[in-house]
Design an enzyme around this catalytic site. Structure first.
Site, PDB file in Angstrom:
ATOM      1  N   TYR A 176      -5.485   9.801  22.507  1.00  0.00           N
ATOM      2  CA  TYR A 176      -5.528   8.342  22.581  1.00  0.00           C
ATOM      3  C   TYR A 176      -4.170   7.787  22.171  1.00  0.00           C
ATOM      4  O   TYR A 176      -3.600   8.187  21.162  1.00  0.00           O
ATOM      5  CB  TYR A 176      -6.606   7.799  21.644  1.00  0.00           C
ATOM      6  CG  TYR A 176      -6.724   6.285  21.665  1.00  0.00           C
ATOM      7  CD1 TYR A 176      -7.220   5.630  22.785  1.00  0.00           C
ATOM      8  CD2 TYR A 176      -6.331   5.516  20.568  1.00  0.00           C
ATOM      9  CE1 TYR A 176      -7.325   4.246  22.817  1.00  0.00           C
ATOM     10  CE2 TYR A 176      -6.448   4.124  20.592  1.00  0.00           C
ATOM     11  CZ  TYR A 176      -6.943   3.497  21.713  1.00  0.00           C
ATOM     12  OH  TYR A 176      -7.046   2.122  21.745  1.00  0.00           O
ATOM     13  N   LYS A 200      -0.093   2.472  11.823  1.00  0.00           N
ATOM     14  CA  LYS A 200      -1.008   2.754  10.717  1.00  0.00           C
ATOM     15  C   LYS A 200      -0.301   2.781   9.350  1.00  0.00           C
ATOM     16  O   LYS A 200      -0.057   1.729   8.802  1.00  0.00           O
ATOM     17  CB  LYS A 200      -1.826   3.991  11.048  1.00  0.00           C
ATOM     18  CG  LYS A 200      -2.676   3.704  12.323  1.00  0.00           C
ATOM     19  CD  LYS A 200      -3.706   4.734  12.695  1.00  0.00           C
ATOM     20  CE  LYS A 200      -4.612   4.199  13.796  1.00  0.00           C
ATOM     21  NZ  LYS A 200      -4.497   4.830  15.100  1.00  0.00           N
ATOM     22  N   ASP A 238       3.674  10.864  19.707  1.00  0.00           N
ATOM     23  CA  ASP A 238       2.928   9.725  19.174  1.00  0.00           C
ATOM     24  C   ASP A 238       2.443  10.088  17.770  1.00  0.00           C
ATOM     25  O   ASP A 238       1.520  10.870  17.598  1.00  0.00           O
ATOM     26  CB  ASP A 238       1.753   9.392  20.100  1.00  0.00           C
ATOM     27  CG  ASP A 238       0.948   8.185  19.615  1.00  0.00           C
ATOM     28  OD1 ASP A 238       1.239   7.672  18.519  1.00  0.00           O
ATOM     29  OD2 ASP A 238       0.021   7.760  20.343  1.00  0.00           O
TER      30      ASP A 238
HETATM   31  C1  LIG Z   1      -4.446   4.194  16.554  1.00  0.00           C
HETATM   32  C2  LIG Z   1      -3.595   4.893  17.552  1.00  0.00           C
HETATM   33  C3  LIG Z   1      -2.884   4.196  18.547  1.00  0.00           C
HETATM   34  C4  LIG Z   1      -3.082   2.732  18.809  1.00  0.00           C
HETATM   35  O1  LIG Z   1      -2.698   1.930  17.749  1.00  0.00           O
HETATM   36  P1  LIG Z   1      -3.268   0.421  17.671  1.00  0.00           P
HETATM   37  O2  LIG Z   1      -2.529  -0.149  16.520  1.00  0.00           O
HETATM   38  O3  LIG Z   1      -4.737   0.555  17.461  1.00  0.00           O
HETATM   39  O4  LIG Z   1      -2.945  -0.232  18.958  1.00  0.00           O
HETATM   40  C5  LIG Z   1      -1.985   4.893  19.330  1.00  0.00           C
HETATM   41  N1  LIG Z   1      -1.822   6.215  19.174  1.00  0.00           N
HETATM   42  C6  LIG Z   1      -2.517   6.921  18.255  1.00  0.00           C
HETATM   43  C7  LIG Z   1      -2.288   8.388  18.128  1.00  0.00           C
HETATM   44  C8  LIG Z   1      -3.438   6.285  17.435  1.00  0.00           C
HETATM   45  O5  LIG Z   1      -4.154   6.991  16.557  1.00  0.00           O
END
Ligand SMILES: *Cc1c(COP(=O)(O)O)cnc(C)c1O
Length: 438
Positions: free
Chosen positions: A143, A274, A242
């Site tokens: 994701y 995060k 990511d």
């Molecule tokens: C949470 C997450 C996202 C998206 O971040 P948002 O702040 O919710 O848009 C993208 N990549 C990874 C790996 C994530 O865990």
């Protein structure tokens, strides 16, 4: 445990907000029941509007690594707020947070944005701008936020063009996304063979944690991330790591995705989120200066944000990064080890087939015979058993992710008392899972 006020608020919210929530997983759709509505949080605990206390194993899906309402972070945010909530003009906090990220991560320049979704979307735009190519490779089950091109499911067979993973996503856009199984090196090579000179970048979670926790495999001494880097470069493409979820979660050095950094390779672009926002809407992407300088106003790749680099977000993020030293990670690792062990023991005692996967201090349980190494195997998760396990823990005051494909997070505020509570709740939850399995 009383839930009347939450039940009332949830039904009111459903009249005004689709599903009553602003992000789908919060609605408890996959475990059933009513989500507790939160009133406040402190340290390792969440408190709902009915006065129930929960040990929080979600930590706002990762950002809350120092515990809720940490005094130093609260002070930093209130000091910043007193000076004005947003300027729409440069301010010193942006450079301070950028310097902290650059000092901890192998990136030369960063740009701050408001969400992980924006970070990955923008990193991909830079990669396309840099290579003049349109296609990207992503892994099924990874994701990267909810932008169109990243909401692609695998078509039939490995290494095929993506199909829309959501209504409202144009087929023409996900046709530029090639979806391959995680940990499958042949499928990645096949994708490059099938689309020669068309792939701008591979985007991968440094370690997948949005289909439960999945460990990047090592083959002949070469980790999966390094393989991705090498194969991308061989074909004139870039690697985007990511680290929105994993970044700053497992070590003070920040990153997770460089299996064998001593071998002198780094991803071309990174995304963070995060932890670097400490619970504020703040994320970032960064990488080599020559790539990042493709961005406007220096270069031709457009990207912008009214609230990007917001002073409250930079203050919160900087305060949290300042608190994160090796001692925090040593403690987090010990806590995660204790819980992983307790999870395994309780489920084994109840005779429940399971696998506990971990990426550093992040872990998840699969109710399956295992091993779980990609999305196909993750989908063997028995979601009914997970739901039973989840609800038993919830009733015992433990807040587990309300989805069988999410991971558990810990914070520095999870002390012995909080962990003891989790450990003593596990046997009954394991029994509930056993009953669900029949
Ligand atoms: C949470 C997450 C996202 C998206 O971040 P948002 O702040 O919710 O848009 C993208 N990549 C990874 C790996 C994530 O865990």
């Amino acid at each position: 445990m009383k839930h009347s006020r939450s039940t009332q608020l949830f039904s009111q919210a459903q009249h005004l907000i689709p599903g009553g929530v602003d992000s789908p997983v919060r609605a408890f759709g996959s475990v059933g029941g009513t989500p507790p509505f939160m009133d406040h949080a402190k340290g390792a605990y969440l408190y709902d509007v009915d006065g129930n206390e929960y040990v929080d194993l979600v930590c706002s899906w990762g950002p809350i690594i120092m515990g809720h309402a940490h005094p130093a972070i609260l002070d930093a945010v209130s000091e910043a707020a007193a000076k004005g909530i947003s300027f729409g003009a440069p301010h010193p906090g942006e450079g301070e947070l950028a310097a902290a990220i650059v000092s901890l991560m192998p990136v030369e320049k960063v740009r701050l944005v408001n969400s992980g979704t924006e970070a990955t979307m923008s990193a991909i735009r830079v990669a396309r701008g840099a290579t003049g190519r349109d296609k990207i490779i992503k892994f099924s089950g990874c994701y990267h936020g909810h932008s169109d091109g990243l909401l692609a499911d695998a078509g039939s067979g490995a290494a095929t063009m993506g199909i829309p993973g959501s209504a409202g996503v144009p087929a023409a856009i996900v046709a530029e996304t090639i979806v391959v199984p995680y940990n499958d090196r042949d499928a990645v090579r096949e994708a490059f063979r099938r689309f020669p000179d068309q792939v701008a970048a591979i985007i991968t979670e440094a370690a997948p944690a949005n289909m439960g926790a999945i460990v990047p495999g090592v083959m002949d001494g070469v980790g999966f991330n390094q393989f991705l880097h090498d194969v991308a470069h061989e074909h004139g493409a870039l690697l985007i790591s990511d680290e929105v979820l994993t970044g700053f979660r497992s070590s003070a050095q920040g990153y997770w995705g460089i299996d064998g950094a001593e071998q002198g390779w780094v991803p071309d672009l990174f995304t963070f989120g995060k932890v670097i926002g400490a619970g504020m809407p703040l994320a970032a992407f960064g990488g080599r200066a020559d790539l990042m300088d493709l961005l406007a106003p220096v270069g031709p790749v457009y990207q912008a944000g009214t609230l990007s680099g917001n002073p409250l977000g930079t203050a919160a993020g900087l305060a949290q990064l300042t608190l994160l030293d090796e001692a925090v990670y040593t403690r987090l690792n010990a806590k995660a080890d204790r819980l992983k062990g307790a999870w395994h023991e309780a489920l084994e005692a109840a005779g429940v087939p399971h696998v506990v996967n971990a990426i550093g201090t992040i872990f998840s349980v699969f109710f399956t015979e295992g091993p779980v190494t990609d999305y196909e195997s993750a989908k063997t998760q028995h979601t009914g058993a997970y739901a039973a396990f989840h609800h038993s823990l919830l009733e015992q005051g433990i807040y587990l992710p309300p989805s069988a494909f999410e991971v558990c997070f810990l914070s520095d505020a999870h002390d012995e008392r909080a962990l003891d509570r989790v450990v003593s709740a596990l046997p009954a939850a394991a029994q509930a899972a056993a009953r669900a399995l029949g």
